[in-house]
Design a protein around this motif. Sequence first.
Motif, PDB file in Angstrom:
ATOM      1  N   GLN A 160      -5.620  -4.186  -0.250  1.00 37.34           N
ATOM      2  CA  GLN A 160      -5.752  -5.647  -0.263  1.00 37.34           C
ATOM      3  C   GLN A 160      -7.057  -6.120   0.372  1.00 37.34           C
ATOM      4  O   GLN A 160      -7.462  -7.267   0.170  1.00 37.34           O
ATOM      5  CB  GLN A 160      -4.583  -6.284   0.483  1.00 37.34           C
TER       6      GLN A 160
ATOM      7  N   TRP B  27      -2.372  -3.237  -5.616  1.00 31.09           N
ATOM      8  CA  TRP B  27      -1.300  -3.688  -4.735  1.00 31.09           C
ATOM      9  C   TRP B  27      -0.107  -4.198  -5.530  1.00 31.09           C
ATOM     10  O   TRP B  27       1.041  -3.979  -5.170  1.00 31.09           O
ATOM     11  CB  TRP B  27      -1.825  -4.787  -3.816  1.00 31.09           C
TER      12      TRP B  27
ATOM     13  N   ARG C  49      -2.770  -7.379  -9.509  1.00 27.83           N
ATOM     14  CA  ARG C  49      -3.876  -7.067  -8.590  1.00 27.83           C
ATOM     15  C   ARG C  49      -4.216  -5.585  -8.681  1.00 27.83           C
ATOM     16  O   ARG C  49      -4.183  -4.854  -7.697  1.00 27.83           O
ATOM     17  CB  ARG C  49      -3.508  -7.460  -7.161  1.00 27.83           C
TER      18      ARG C  49
END
Length: 336
Positions: A116, A144, A148
């Motif tokens: 992240q 993640w 993403r």
Amino acid sequence: MRIGPYTIEPNLGLAPMAGVTDKPFRLLCKRLGAGLATTEMTTSDPSLWHTKKSRSRMDHAGEPEPISVQIAGTVPERMAEAAAHNVALGADLIDINMGCPAKKVCKAWAGSALMQDEALVERILLAVVAAVDVPVTLKIRTGWAPDRKNAPTIARIAEQTGIAALAIHGRTRDQKYTGQAEYDTIAKIKQDLSIPILANGDIDTPEKAKAVLEHTKADGLLIGRAAQGRPWIFREIAHYLATGEQLPEPSLTEVRDILIEHLDALHRFYGETAGVRIARKHLGWYAKDRPENASFRAVVNKAESASEQIDLTWGYFEGLIQLQAESASRPTLSAA
């Protein structure tokens, strides 16, 4: 496949797994065909390096090179210290864990949680690479969460910071181990990078291994859960990739001997009490697809001594071997 000065042959590695890839299991998998076997993750917290658990994870005596040690943590300086500490203890390769999806690991902002924060990823990689004179590898996930999938970005950072090889599990952190691994992301990264790429996730048969290599063009594969209870999967895959032919399943006698060898190694490495306890999960994996699995586990899990555990296991397989021999000796009825 080469990682730094080391030739990984065959190009198959045992994926690091917490509570699984200890020294006895790594040695067994290497003997049965793994070209690389990475330790379960070791902490970067120096206050924990001298615990019994950490000492066992940092024991590499008698282990064939290259010795690959995985480290986990969040603070770049501590990760660098951990890398140097493990190299001093014999590590030939340092692997950085940014792939573990476990809640307790991610809650501490380690493992796949690091994906992240791409800036932090870069600082960690730069610190570790600068701290040691051995190749540093990295293990990540595709991202993640499904929306993403930033593995391509992390991969470019890895190459630019001097990472020697990159392993990618074909799931996001959110997936953990559910659903199916996807390999398109791995294929894209392989196309864009020049460092060795290892594909990981759901590789559980020789045919699947071949298909993943062909799809991703990866330089190698990591095998994780499929090796639990089937450490000979490495030689099966290597033989199939080299010849296009399937090896026969190991005989019950060979499986028994491999398992007894594994149990004995666990008992010697951990001591009798801990070794017997740790061996129970391996016994379950070896027996999971065999007759009378439930009744065998119910009995063998009550064993409190190493000798009792080995005797019960031997007896179980001797019974299977006898049943197999009796079945083979029965006359077959032919059509009139």
